[in-house]
Design a protein around this motif. Structure first.
Motif, PDB file in Angstrom:
ATOM      1  N   THR A 132       3.338   3.973 -11.681  1.00 45.62           N
ATOM      2  CA  THR A 132       2.005   4.805 -12.034  1.00 45.62           C
ATOM      3  C   THR A 132       2.498   6.097 -12.658  1.00 45.62           C
ATOM      4  OG1 THR A 132       0.852   4.264  -9.881  1.00 45.62           O
ATOM      5  CG2 THR A 132       0.222   6.293 -10.915  1.00 45.62           C
ATOM      6  N   ARG A 135      -2.672   1.316 -18.376  1.00 46.40           N
ATOM      7  CA  ARG A 135      -4.005   1.509 -18.202  1.00 46.40           C
ATOM      8  C   ARG A 135      -4.699   0.551 -19.072  1.00 46.40           C
ATOM      9  NH1 ARG A 135      -4.498   7.906 -19.329  1.00 46.40           N
ATOM     10  NH2 ARG A 135      -3.152   7.409 -20.930  1.00 46.40           N
ATOM     11  N   GLY A 150      -4.151   1.160 -13.943  1.00 48.51           N
ATOM     12  CA  GLY A 150      -5.427   0.501 -13.857  1.00 48.51           C
ATOM     13  C   GLY A 150      -5.497  -0.643 -13.085  1.00 48.51           C
ATOM     14  N   SER A 151      -6.955  -0.805 -12.808  1.00 48.12           N
ATOM     15  CA  SER A 151      -7.138  -2.024 -11.509  1.00 48.12           C
ATOM     16  C   SER A 151      -6.341  -3.341 -12.006  1.00 48.12           C
ATOM     17  CB  SER A 151      -8.342  -2.139 -11.415  1.00 48.12           C
ATOM     18  OG  SER A 151      -9.126  -2.504 -12.646  1.00 48.12           O
ATOM     19  N   THR A 152      -6.216  -3.685 -13.074  1.00 49.64           N
ATOM     20  CA  THR A 152      -5.647  -5.121 -13.554  1.00 49.64           C
ATOM     21  C   THR A 152      -4.112  -4.851 -13.566  1.00 49.64           C
ATOM     22  OG1 THR A 152      -7.407  -5.563 -15.007  1.00 49.64           O
ATOM     23  CG2 THR A 152      -5.199  -6.425 -15.412  1.00 49.64           C
ATOM     24  N   SER A 153      -3.717  -3.861 -13.749  1.00 44.19           N
ATOM     25  CA  SER A 153      -2.094  -3.557 -13.580  1.00 44.19           C
ATOM     26  C   SER A 153      -1.826  -3.724 -12.139  1.00 44.19           C
ATOM     27  CB  SER A 153      -1.883  -2.497 -14.372  1.00 44.19           C
ATOM     28  OG  SER A 153      -2.302  -2.341 -15.553  1.00 44.19           O
ATOM     29  N   ARG A 154      -2.499  -2.713 -11.398  1.00 43.14           N
ATOM     30  CA  ARG A 154      -2.214  -2.761  -9.867  1.00 43.14           C
ATOM     31  C   ARG A 154      -2.414  -4.246  -9.173  1.00 43.14           C
ATOM     32  NH1 ARG A 154      -2.124   1.540  -6.158  1.00 43.14           N
ATOM     33  NH2 ARG A 154      -2.995   3.015  -7.748  1.00 43.14           N
ATOM     34  N   ALA A 155      -3.502  -4.852  -9.244  1.00 41.18           N
ATOM     35  CA  ALA A 155      -3.681  -6.251  -8.765  1.00 41.18           C
ATOM     36  C   ALA A 155      -2.557  -7.104  -9.223  1.00 41.18           C
ATOM     37  CB  ALA A 155      -5.218  -6.767  -9.409  1.00 41.18           C
ATOM     38  N   ARG A 186     -11.861 -13.154 -15.551  1.00 42.09           N
ATOM     39  CA  ARG A 186     -11.163 -11.859 -15.180  1.00 42.09           C
ATOM     40  C   ARG A 186      -9.763 -11.818 -15.712  1.00 42.09           C
ATOM     41  NH1 ARG A 186     -13.212  -8.636 -11.266  1.00 42.09           N
ATOM     42  NH2 ARG A 186     -11.264  -8.210 -10.490  1.00 42.09           N
ATOM     43  N   LEU A 198      -7.163   7.615 -13.455  1.00 44.58           N
ATOM     44  CA  LEU A 198      -6.752   6.148 -13.400  1.00 44.58           C
ATOM     45  C   LEU A 198      -5.509   6.015 -14.206  1.00 44.58           C
ATOM     46  CD1 LEU A 198     -10.474   4.553 -13.409  1.00 44.58           C
ATOM     47  CD2 LEU A 198      -9.247   5.280 -11.680  1.00 44.58           C
ATOM     48  N   SER A 230       0.843  -1.293  -0.091  1.00 40.86           N
ATOM     49  CA  SER A 230       0.109   0.059  -0.089  1.00 40.86           C
ATOM     50  C   SER A 230       1.006   1.123  -0.170  1.00 40.86           C
ATOM     51  CB  SER A 230      -0.802  -0.138   1.349  1.00 40.86           C
ATOM     52  OG  SER A 230      -1.590   1.185   1.293  1.00 40.86           O
ATOM     53  N   THR A 239       4.841   1.045  -6.556  1.00 41.69           N
ATOM     54  CA  THR A 239       3.516   1.619  -7.380  1.00 41.69           C
ATOM     55  C   THR A 239       3.403   2.959  -7.638  1.00 41.69           C
ATOM     56  OG1 THR A 239       2.333  -0.072  -5.759  1.00 41.69           O
ATOM     57  CG2 THR A 239       1.058   1.644  -6.700  1.00 41.69           C
TER      58      THR A 239
END
Length: 303
Positions: free
Chosen positions: A138, A261, A272-277, A241, A269, A129, A134
């Motif tokens: 980003t 992204r 992106g959520s996929t990249s972060r996960a 997913r 954003l 976190s 990260t």
């Protein structure tokens, strides 16, 4: 050779591979991995550490007692030299003032690739976190590789996520270059059930089919496959997913490559959520590749 087929570490740049070091074993794993990339791509390697802006002595942020920037950089250069072997690569050592994330982002302006480790002693690495990795992934102006501890010599195919839009083209370029340089197989994963894929103007917006999604993946790969005929490509189309499939495929991979992204491409954003996960869910190096890195795009991203 077309722009798609360039074998640079990122999107046609020939700048150095820049790796952040903080004296931890995890950071040295990142140095080893970065040296391997530099040697295979014929790029210069820069090992970089940061010191606090208000401190004028050579001591790294959160470094162990008795350490110094010069000592950390000397150790990193030794690790790089060991990994490079006989490869003729220029290795430079740089100390810069600022926060680790800020320093790395600044150096990304002219780099081909920025490399960071995970969970080190200092702020070049960190928790999941709000970690420096990260932040750099980003905001960097080039591709960013996050290298988990102990994975610097992992083998296996290169896995890349493909969403069928222009956002994944730079990631595909990087993945093909990495696979070609290592003589590895490429696994291109296209998952299509989590959100609707945008339709081009005038196209039928009807329900998706596996045949249609196979065609989408084939179209995305076409130019890259032509320019990289030595790369064997496995095409994976799944109704699932993207994160689940990419994480599953990472178990046997040498690296996972994702675009920064996803399909939406919203300026707010940036990661992106996929990249972060994926970045925080796999045990192999993850490379996050931004889209357009022109000055105009940079202004758009921060608007």
């Amino acid at each position: 050779m077309s722009d798609r087929g360039r074998s640079d570490a990122s999107t046609g740049r020939r700048g150095p591979v820049v790796v952040g070091v903080d004296g931890s074993a995890e950071a040295l794993d990142a140095v080893s991995w970065a040296a391997d990339v530099a040697g295979r791509q014929g790029l210069e390697l820069t090992v970089l550490t940061a010191v606090a802006p208000t401190v004028h002595v050579a001591a790294t942020i959160d470094a162990p007692p008795g350490s110094s920037a010069s000592a950390l950089l000397d150790r990193a250069r030794d690790v790089a030299a060991d990994r490079l072997g006989d490869a003729r690569v220029h290795v430079s050592a740089v100390t810069d003032h600022g926060t680790p994330a800020g320093v790395l982002v600044d150096h990304s302006e002219s780099a081909s690739l920025v490399v960071v480790g995970t969970r080190g002693l200092g702020e070049f690495t960190g928790g999941l976190s709000g970690s420096v990795s990260t932040a750099v992934a980003t905001h960097a102006r080039c591709a960013v590789a996050v290298v988990p501890a102990g994975s610097s010599r992992a083998d296996g195919p290169v896995v890349v996520g493909v969403d069928g839009t222009a956002n994944s083209m730079p990631a595909l370029r990087f993945a093909f270059a990495a696979a070609a340089a290592r003589g590895l197989r490429l696994v291109a994963v296209h998952a299509w059930s989590d959100i609707d894929v945008p339709q081009p103007d005038g196209a039928d917006g009807g329900p998706h089919t596996e045949v249609g999604e196979q065609a989408t993946l084939a179209e995305s790969l076409a130019g890259f496959a032509e320019d990289n005929p030595t790369v064997e490509v496995d095409r994976v189309v799944v109704r699932d997913r993207p994160v689940r499939e990419l994480v599953a495929r990472s178990a046997d991979a040498s690296m996972v490559v994702v675009g920064r992204r996803g399909r939406g491409g919203f300026r707010s954003l940036l990661l992106g959520s996929t990249s972060r996960a994926v970045l925080h869910s796999v045990d192999v190096p993850v490379v996050v590749v931004p889209g357009d890195t022109s000055p105009t795009a940079a202004r758009d991203e921060t608007a």
